[in-house]
Motif scaffolding. Structure first.
Motif, short mmCIF file in Angstrom:
data_model
loop_
_atom_site.label_atom_id
_atom_site.label_comp_id
_atom_site.label_asym_id
_atom_site.label_seq_id
_atom_site.Cartn_x
_atom_site.Cartn_y
_atom_site.Cartn_z
N ARG A 1 0.46 -1.36 -0.28
CA ARG A 1 -0.05 -0.30 0.28
C ARG A 1 0.83 1.40 0.21
O ARG A 1 1.89 1.31 0.88
N VAL A 2 0.70 2.13 -0.73
CA VAL A 2 1.10 3.14 -0.64
C VAL A 2 0.27 4.40 -0.68
O VAL A 2 -0.95 4.63 -1.73
N LEU A 3 -0.37 5.66 0.40
CA LEU A 3 -1.03 6.32 0.56
C LEU A 3 -2.09 5.39 0.30
O LEU A 3 -3.16 6.20 -0.60
N ASN A 4 -2.73 4.55 0.61
CA ASN A 4 -4.03 2.94 1.27
C ASN A 4 -4.44 3.02 -0.48
O ASN A 4 -5.43 2.52 -0.82
N ARG A 5 -3.24 3.59 -1.68
CA ARG A 5 -3.83 2.88 -2.95
C ARG A 5 -2.95 1.69 -2.54
O ARG A 5 -2.21 0.92 -2.13
N ILE A 6 -3.59 0.42 -3.32
CA ILE A 6 -2.72 -0.80 -3.34
C ILE A 6 -1.86 -1.55 -5.01
O ILE A 6 -2.71 -0.67 -5.52
N ILE A 7 -0.92 -1.62 -4.14
CA ILE A 7 -0.01 -1.89 -5.77
C ILE A 7 0.12 -3.21 -5.39
O ILE A 7 1.11 -3.99 -4.62
N ARG A 8 -0.14 -4.31 -6.63
CA ARG A 8 0.57 -5.24 -6.37
C ARG A 8 1.17 -6.16 -7.26
O ARG A 8 1.32 -5.53 -8.68
N TRP A 9 2.78 -7.01 -7.35
CA TRP A 9 3.41 -7.72 -8.11
C TRP A 9 2.75 -8.80 -8.34
O TRP A 9 3.02 -9.39 -7.53
N THR A 10 2.61 -9.03 -9.62
CA THR A 10 2.22 -10.82 -10.42
C THR A 10 3.49 -10.93 -11.27
O THR A 10 4.44 -9.96 -11.18
#
Length: 171
Positions: A1-10
């Protein structure tokens, strides 16, 4: 999470999603717990006849309108699908009306059906930046100002989007 935005690495991509709690809060603020149906578009363009029926919003609802508009504006930074609708809603913040409140409710109903938008940045090789834009010359029925929108893409990846109303006007 960055500033409550969700970032996923697949294994094949990076996914980016706006803070889902902001969307939930927006819907709850605007629609409450009503069972409103979802709609497929976030906004509609008002006709000249509809604008004649515009009335100021009662003073006691202005603060709630402004708060919900600000939350929608925050969401629009990560949601190109709602940028136009949010821009229009924020335009009315100084003097909310019955029509602006209806536009806010429509946006909430849209988000009820489209609560999540996930950008997927897959591996790619590209050597071009694409820029698309469009303008509806004098498209605003109230001010006759033009509205411009656009997108910048690096290959298949969205990098920047915008929706803006022409500045200035007759004095």
């Amino acid at each position: 999470r960055v500033l409550n935005r969700i970032i996923r690495w697949t294994p094949d991509s990076v996914e980016y999603e706006a803070d889902p709690r902001q969307c939930e809060r927006f819907i709850e603020e605007v629609l409450g717990t009503t069972g409103a149906n979802a709609v497929v578009t976030p906004a509609t363009v008002l006709s000249a006849d509809e604008l004649k029926k515009e009335e100021p919003l009662p003073e006691e609802r202005n603060t709630a309108y402004r708060g919900a508009s600000a939350r929608g504006n925050y969401l629009a930074a990560d949601r190109p699908d709602i940028q136009f609708a949010t821009k229009e809603i924020c335009w009315w913040m100084a003097a909310p009306t019955n029509l602006s409140e209806a536009a806010l409710k429509r946006l909430a109903r849209y988000l009820k059906g489209e609560a999540r938008l996930v950008y997927e940045y897959t591996k790619q090789s590209c050597d071009h930046i694409y820029v698309y834009s469009d303008t509806d010359w004098a498209g605003c029925p109230r001010t006759r100002k033009s509205i411009t929108g656009g997108i910048i893409m690096l290959g298949r990846h969205t990098i920047k989007t915008w929706s803006s109303t022409q500045a200035g006007g007759p004095k």
